[in-house]
Design an enzyme around this catalytic site. Sequence first.
Site: not given
Length: 283
Positions: A222, A147, A122, A254, A245, A219
């Site tokens: 990514r 994150k 990120r 995805y 995640h 982004h």
Amino acid sequence: MSVLGRSELTFKSYARNIAAMALHFGKIRTELDVEQVQEYFFLLQKRSKTPSQTYFKHTVYGLRFLLKSERLPYEFLHLPSIKHEKKLPTVLSKEEVWRLLKSCHLLKHKVLIGLLYGCGLRCMEVRSLRLQDLDFDRLQLKVVQGKGKKDRYVPLSQHLIRGLKSYIEAEKPQIYLFNGQPAGRAGGDFDSRYSQRGVQWAVKQACKVAGITKDVCVHTLRHTFATHLLEDGLDIISLKNLLGHENIETTMEYLHIAQLDTQKAFSPLDTLFAKCSSNGSVH
């Protein structure tokens, strides 16, 4: 907000939007009536020279947090619900990524984009990357407190390591891999991080030089990292861990983008032409 784990960026966004509303009416938010709140939301949505929808949503989120802090229900100000748009992200092809890397005139920008794509970082993560987070011997990079306040390891390509070594030798960064400008100290030590705007500019400039017309942001690299790994055969659980995640459902999105051999979509025109052109039916 700090106790609940909200980021500094979130705090600034909420505070800025709520303060703007208070200044508009000359009252604190909890003194406003429902009609005033609706009037303000209408003005935000009709604003023409700013990204009003984003500003609108952040104002609603800020007010929600304010009411929650005051132990008041959302109905107190009749706050609208925010519909989350379901949009698939933009993804670059491998040829476009190659052109992007080749278009970088500065080694710093080439390494920066190489990390964003090659490690799936990120924007905040690449800006916060320190020299001590690089492990060339074990071919990996440590993302510290990404994150969700989680650490994770991602693999480093040998190609990227060569670029990193050349960049470090040339630029001699001290703490952060990508330094910002020293604040108020001409010729001082570079101990600040590369700015978010600087990262965004580097990606946009590379896209412009490479002639990429897709709507690309930081982004996007990514998203491209995740999609290309799936297409190259990586399993979904390993990809989830690399991306950091919390939920597998986020990673599974995805699967709707990746062109996997087992379920690769195609147009019926391909089979139509393959069948009919051989019979001389189509000219």
